[in-house]
Design an enzyme around this catalytic site. Sequence first.
Site, PDB file in Angstrom:
ATOM      1  N   ARG A  52       0.820  -1.218   0.000  1.00  0.00           N
ATOM      2  CA  ARG A  52       0.000   0.000   0.000  1.00  0.00           C
ATOM      3  C   ARG A  52       0.850   1.263   0.000  1.00  0.00           C
ATOM      4  O   ARG A  52       0.377   2.334  -0.355  1.00  0.00           O
ATOM      5  CB  ARG A  52      -0.970  -0.005   1.205  1.00  0.00           C
ATOM      6  CG  ARG A  52      -1.883   1.209   1.262  1.00  0.00           C
ATOM      7  CD  ARG A  52      -3.127   1.029   2.144  1.00  0.00           C
ATOM      8  NE  ARG A  52      -2.926   0.201   3.302  1.00  0.00           N
ATOM      9  CZ  ARG A  52      -2.307   0.590   4.432  1.00  0.00           C
ATOM     10  NH1 ARG A  52      -1.860   1.825   4.544  1.00  0.00           N
ATOM     11  NH2 ARG A  52      -2.163  -0.251   5.434  1.00  0.00           N
ATOM     12  N   TYR A 104     -15.876  18.663 -15.411  1.00  0.00           N
ATOM     13  CA  TYR A 104     -16.221  17.254 -15.255  1.00  0.00           C
ATOM     14  C   TYR A 104     -17.234  17.087 -14.112  1.00  0.00           C
ATOM     15  O   TYR A 104     -16.959  17.420 -12.956  1.00  0.00           O
ATOM     16  CB  TYR A 104     -14.958  16.436 -14.988  1.00  0.00           C
ATOM     17  CG  TYR A 104     -15.174  14.954 -15.105  1.00  0.00           C
ATOM     18  CD1 TYR A 104     -15.391  14.375 -16.342  1.00  0.00           C
ATOM     19  CD2 TYR A 104     -15.172  14.141 -13.984  1.00  0.00           C
ATOM     20  CE1 TYR A 104     -15.597  13.010 -16.458  1.00  0.00           C
ATOM     21  CE2 TYR A 104     -15.374  12.775 -14.097  1.00  0.00           C
ATOM     22  CZ  TYR A 104     -15.588  12.219 -15.331  1.00  0.00           C
ATOM     23  OH  TYR A 104     -15.792  10.873 -15.446  1.00  0.00           O
ATOM     24  N   ASP A 173      -7.204  20.617 -13.667  1.00  0.00           N
ATOM     25  CA  ASP A 173      -7.476  19.289 -14.223  1.00  0.00           C
ATOM     26  C   ASP A 173      -7.051  19.361 -15.686  1.00  0.00           C
ATOM     27  O   ASP A 173      -7.704  20.011 -16.510  1.00  0.00           O
ATOM     28  CB  ASP A 173      -8.964  18.960 -14.078  1.00  0.00           C
ATOM     29  CG  ASP A 173      -9.320  17.571 -14.618  1.00  0.00           C
ATOM     30  OD1 ASP A 173      -8.618  17.093 -15.531  1.00  0.00           O
ATOM     31  OD2 ASP A 173     -10.306  16.984 -14.145  1.00  0.00           O
ATOM     32  N   LYS A 198      -7.722   8.590 -20.174  1.00  0.00           N
ATOM     33  CA  LYS A 198      -7.977   9.220 -21.471  1.00  0.00           C
ATOM     34  C   LYS A 198      -6.702   9.150 -22.319  1.00  0.00           C
ATOM     35  O   LYS A 198      -6.154   8.072 -22.471  1.00  0.00           O
ATOM     36  CB  LYS A 198      -8.499  10.646 -21.247  1.00  0.00           C
ATOM     37  CG  LYS A 198      -9.561  10.761 -20.135  1.00  0.00           C
ATOM     38  CD  LYS A 198     -10.872  10.069 -20.462  1.00  0.00           C
ATOM     39  CE  LYS A 198     -11.819   9.941 -19.263  1.00  0.00           C
ATOM     40  NZ  LYS A 198     -12.053  11.107 -18.439  1.00  0.00           N
TER      41      LYS A 198
HETATM   42  C1  LIG Z   1     -12.607  11.274 -17.076  1.00  0.00           C
HETATM   43  C2  LIG Z   1     -12.289  12.534 -16.345  1.00  0.00           C
HETATM   44  C3  LIG Z   1     -12.096  12.545 -14.963  1.00  0.00           C
HETATM   45  C4  LIG Z   1     -12.280  11.301 -14.108  1.00  0.00           C
HETATM   46  O1  LIG Z   1     -11.373  10.321 -14.437  1.00  0.00           O
HETATM   47  P1  LIG Z   1     -11.647   8.731 -14.226  1.00  0.00           P
HETATM   48  O2  LIG Z   1     -10.377   8.138 -14.705  1.00  0.00           O
HETATM   49  O3  LIG Z   1     -12.861   8.383 -15.040  1.00  0.00           O
HETATM   50  O4  LIG Z   1     -11.893   8.527 -12.777  1.00  0.00           O
HETATM   51  C5  LIG Z   1     -11.759  13.750 -14.361  1.00  0.00           C
HETATM   52  N1  LIG Z   1     -11.645  14.883 -15.078  1.00  0.00           N
HETATM   53  C6  LIG Z   1     -11.843  14.919 -16.405  1.00  0.00           C
HETATM   54  C7  LIG Z   1     -11.705  16.203 -17.156  1.00  0.00           C
HETATM   55  C8  LIG Z   1     -12.179  13.747 -17.080  1.00  0.00           C
HETATM   56  O5  LIG Z   1     -12.390  13.780 -18.390  1.00  0.00           O
END
Ligand SMILES: *Cc1c(COP(=O)(O)O)cnc(C)c1O
Length: 371
Positions: A52, A104, A173, A198
């Site tokens: 962990r 998001y 983000d 992504k």
């Molecule tokens: C997909 C996404 C998230 C969340 O990510 P996960 O990997 O699905 O938990 C956060 N911010 C943005 C801009 C996203 O496109």
Amino acid sequence: MSTPDQRFFDLLHHDTASRAPGEPYSPPIVSASMFAIPGDPAPGQPAWQYGRFGNPSWGALEDSLAVLEDAPVAIFPSGMAAVAAVFYALLKSGDRVLLPADGYFTTRVLAERFLAPLGVAVETCATREVASRDFSGLRLVWLETPSNPGLDLADIAAAAARAHAAGALLVVDNTTMTPLGQRPLDLGADLVVSSDTKAINGHSDVVAGHVAARDAALMAAVRDWRRIAGAIPGAFEAWLVHRGLETLELRWQRMNDNALALAQRFSGHPKLKALTYPGLPGHPAHQLARRQMRGFGPLIGLELADRDAAERFIHGAGCLRTGTSFGGVHSSAERRARWGDAVPAGYVRLSVGCEPFAPLAAALIRALDAA
Ligand SMILES: *Cc1c(COP(=O)(O)O)cnc(C)c1O
């Protein structure tokens, strides 16, 4: 500051010269929970102690991402786990946080459903109005630029200066642009979060995320959260992202080139009520996009007449994946209104992939003509 090309070159070769004879170049997938710890462990020694706390497969990915971010990195089992780590590690009762109203969705849900009851005041602001928003009294300002799915922009450097003057931290983000397309830490942001589900992984086969920050105390708080709360990635998932990351530069280039050329082809199409792409001169923040971003990203917003026209376009193309994600090798599209985003029923978020351009453009134009 090194160039993006140099950084990606360094990512690919930062450990090339240090391999002992017979050592694998691909990092091993280590699933151990227990590592040998003789005697009294010194801080950080041995490097791996318990599953962990850390793991060599995560370490390989964190080292590569750190070269790209030019900052220490902590990886997480999802983008949302990275978002949650920043929230829970840095906010306390009585703090005020400003989130994008058009960012998001789940980031807002996490804050409103789980932070607000703990005494954190959650406020929201549309991305295009961040420049005129008063930051005084805030602990944390959160940006997502381009916003998802509306593709509005905010000026990161200006927001960083104003946040710091107000005594707040700026978090960006950076999922939609990746560290190759946008450099929030260089522009003054304190922390970056990313959903590596992504474009960073890029193959739509793993869920992952990371946090990067140059301030040692911020990074220590985020790492402590992970170690104590236990939001840890699996070794195989880390290995997959490490593998995907190695081709990010190629994929990113192709996606950006494809998206810009497609947006230009779509311009003025009679089936479109609106077309949103930061790389088009008609985008309200095009000049900022040219300054702040390298390439304009894989996402294009297309507004068709209504829900049915949008569905005809998506299904008629025959080459668009209909899932909910973006940034992958394969082009995909969805009507974001189906998830309740505040966009028109005919609004399609198109994520342009890495396909060869001519057949992709031909299929999409044909589908648009027939929508
Ligand atoms: C997909 C996404 C998230 C969340 O990510 P996960 O990997 O699905 O938990 C956060 N911010 C943005 C801009 C996203 O496109």
